[in-house]
Design a protein around this motif. Structure first.
Motif, PDB file in Angstrom:
ATOM      1  N   GLN A  11       6.232   7.837  18.389  1.00  0.00           N
ATOM      2  CA  GLN A  11       6.262   7.689  17.093  1.00  0.00           C
ATOM      3  C   GLN A  11       5.503   6.412  16.782  1.00  0.00           C
ATOM      4  N   HIS A  12       5.206   6.048  15.418  1.00  0.00           N
ATOM      5  CA  HIS A  12       4.622   5.062  14.855  1.00  0.00           C
ATOM      6  C   HIS A  12       5.531   4.318  14.015  1.00  0.00           C
ATOM      7  N   VAL A  13       4.782   3.131  13.544  1.00  0.00           N
ATOM      8  CA  VAL A  13       5.635   2.254  12.689  1.00  0.00           C
ATOM      9  C   VAL A  13       4.655   1.613  11.514  1.00  0.00           C
ATOM     10  N   GLN A  14       5.189   1.476  10.424  1.00  0.00           N
ATOM     11  CA  GLN A  14       4.268   0.516   9.375  1.00  0.00           C
ATOM     12  C   GLN A  14       4.424  -0.659   9.777  1.00  0.00           C
ATOM     13  N   LEU A  15       3.675  -1.597   9.807  1.00  0.00           N
ATOM     14  CA  LEU A  15       3.677  -3.029   9.912  1.00  0.00           C
ATOM     15  C   LEU A  15       2.802  -3.706   8.946  1.00  0.00           C
ATOM     16  N   GLY A  16       3.567  -4.728   8.556  1.00  0.00           N
ATOM     17  CA  GLY A  16       2.979  -5.664   7.361  1.00  0.00           C
ATOM     18  C   GLY A  16       2.558  -6.996   7.775  1.00  0.00           C
ATOM     19  N   ILE A  17       1.568  -7.630   7.169  1.00  0.00           N
ATOM     20  CA  ILE A  17       1.714  -8.929   7.330  1.00  0.00           C
ATOM     21  C   ILE A  17       0.877  -9.532   6.037  1.00  0.00           C
ATOM     22  N   GLU A  18       1.232 -10.906   6.009  1.00  0.00           N
ATOM     23  CA  GLU A  18       0.663 -11.693   4.889  1.00  0.00           C
ATOM     24  C   GLU A  18      -0.454 -12.731   5.099  1.00  0.00           C
ATOM     25  N   LEU A  19      -1.563 -12.442   4.837  1.00  0.00           N
ATOM     26  CA  LEU A  19      -2.544 -13.144   5.469  1.00  0.00           C
ATOM     27  C   LEU A  19      -3.179 -14.358   4.374  1.00  0.00           C
ATOM     28  N   GLY A  20      -2.390 -15.223   4.162  1.00  0.00           N
ATOM     29  CA  GLY A  20      -2.480 -16.579   3.478  1.00  0.00           C
ATOM     30  C   GLY A  20      -2.476 -16.172   1.669  1.00  0.00           C
ATOM     31  N   THR A  21      -2.124 -15.051   1.432  1.00  0.00           N
ATOM     32  CA  THR A  21      -1.774 -14.522   0.005  1.00  0.00           C
ATOM     33  C   THR A  21      -0.462 -13.872  -0.111  1.00  0.00           C
ATOM     34  N   ALA A  22      -0.136 -13.893  -1.469  1.00  0.00           N
ATOM     35  CA  ALA A  22       1.137 -13.337  -1.868  1.00  0.00           C
ATOM     36  C   ALA A  22       1.143 -11.728  -1.463  1.00  0.00           C
ATOM     37  N   ARG A  23      -0.121 -10.982  -1.386  1.00  0.00           N
ATOM     38  CA  ARG A  23      -0.132  -9.685  -1.067  1.00  0.00           C
ATOM     39  C   ARG A  23      -0.172  -9.192   0.281  1.00  0.00           C
ATOM     40  N   ARG A  24       0.616  -8.361   0.566  1.00  0.00           N
ATOM     41  CA  ARG A  24       1.045  -7.778   2.004  1.00  0.00           C
ATOM     42  C   ARG A  24       0.182  -6.707   2.506  1.00  0.00           C
TER      43      ARG A  24
END
Length: 353
Positions: free
Chosen positions: A73-86
């Motif tokens: 299976q896979h997973v959705q992975l989110g990061i925030e790169l210096g902004t409020a937008r993920r």
């Protein structure tokens, strides 16, 4: 679910925490406390290859909201790169099947066009926090397990396949596994040291194409497993490999596949016009995916995985028909939401971009 978790998820607590939600307050106390969301801390970083774009394995320790995953299976992975937008992208899980509370790993290749993959592969350090979705996908081992399996992968497509191998080894699987993997060279080979220690019932065949290794063909597979079409097979890799594997199996229901790149949709006999209604742009349909055609027209729609997994690129289609380039399904329903990274127009089409 514990009494505390039940309380935190109750409508009363949800109302009291509005508009931010209870998870925002829990995160202030401890980043890994959550009632609904899944977060994870990077606890280890391992470089996997010695050539080409960096490939890195990140060991993640999820919050108590993680429900576990099945191998493949896979997973959705989110990061925030210096902004409020993920920024969120889809990554296959490379570790064995997990349960609640278990660490997991993802193995990421830094891609030139990928801000998230490049950050994770080159800059992520222990202690960093990421956001996760729950595990998704049907590219998983059958139950009960058959006595023989064929695993075929290329490049980064090895990640879900290694999750399967690791799961089978941990279960003490005694059947026969034919493991066929393609890499550019020994230096590009992911998980090389671990693959070298697999037990005798795993018949490993590593093909390094830059060293003269033969690319996948039906005959090459038949030399390894003469009755391959009758054996449960899992294949993951770029579109070219997967399409060739599918041709070799000629519709056999024993084959399961996973793309990590969408197959090309361009067609010389494409017809009609695609209208991007919000921008007022209109172009001749080239047959490529809507995302590719939008980018070629100078538009910058949001996208994530470019594989039809993460739904970041979903847009409204007021009219016209589209074809899914992965599974061939056509959709002519008006005012429908579509994933523009895996759908190409069939004749005239309007998309709200």
């Amino acid at each position: 679910m514990s009494v505390v978790q039940s309380l935190l998820r109750s409508p009363v607590v949800t109302a009291l925490a509005s508009p931010h939600g209870i998870d925002r307050y829990l995160e202030i106390v401890n980043p890994l406390w959550a009632a609904h969301e899944v977060r994870a801390r990077v606890v280890d970083v391992t470089r996997e290859t010695r050539a080409g774009a960096p490939v890195t394995t990140l060991r993640l320790r999820p919050s108590n909201t993680w429900r576990g995953h099945r191998a493949g299976q896979h997973v959705q992975l989110g990061i925030e790169l210096g902004t409020a937008r993920r920024l969120t992208r889809a990554f296959s899980i490379s570790s064995p099947e997990s349960g609640p509370g278990d660490d997991i790993t993802i193995t990421v290749r830094a891609r030139e066009e990928g801000a998230v993959s490049a950050h994770l592969a080159e800059l992520a350090r222990p202690g960093a926090l990421v956001h996760l979705g729950q595990a998704e996908g049907e590219f998983t081992l059958p139950e009960p397990l058959p006595s023989r399996l064929i695993l075929i992968s290329a490049g980064s497509g090895i990640t879900p396949v290694m999750s399967m191998v690791r799961t089978l080894m941990r279960r003490g699987y005694g059947g026969t596994i034919t493991f066929l993997h393609y890499a550019r060279s020994a230096q590009h080979q992911i998980f090389a040291d671990e693959i070298a220690t697999l037990p005798p019932n795993v018949h490993v065949h590593l093909v390094h194409t830059r060293a003269g290794g033969e690319r996948f063909t039906r005959d090459a597979l038949a030399r390894l497993v003469p009755d391959f079409a009758d054996v449960d097979t899992f294949a993951c890799g770029p579109a070219g490999l997967i399409e060739t594997v599918q041709e070799a199996y000629a519709g056999s229901d024993r084959l399961r596949v996973e793309y990590f790149r969408v197959p090309s949709a361009a067609s010389g006999d494409a017809e009609g016009t695609i209208t991007f209604s919000r921008s007022g742009t209109r172009v001749a349909n080239s047959g490529a995916t809507i995302l590719e055609q939008a980018e070629a027209a100078g538009l910058t729609p949001e996208f994530g995985c470019r594989m039809g997994i993460c739904f970041t690129c979903t847009a409204r289609k007021p009219e016209g028909a589209v074809r899914n380039v992965v599974n061939g399904e056509e959709n002519a329903m008006p005012d429908d939401d579509i994933r523009i990274c895996v759908n190409a127009p069939v004749g005239d089409c309007t998309v709200d971009l």
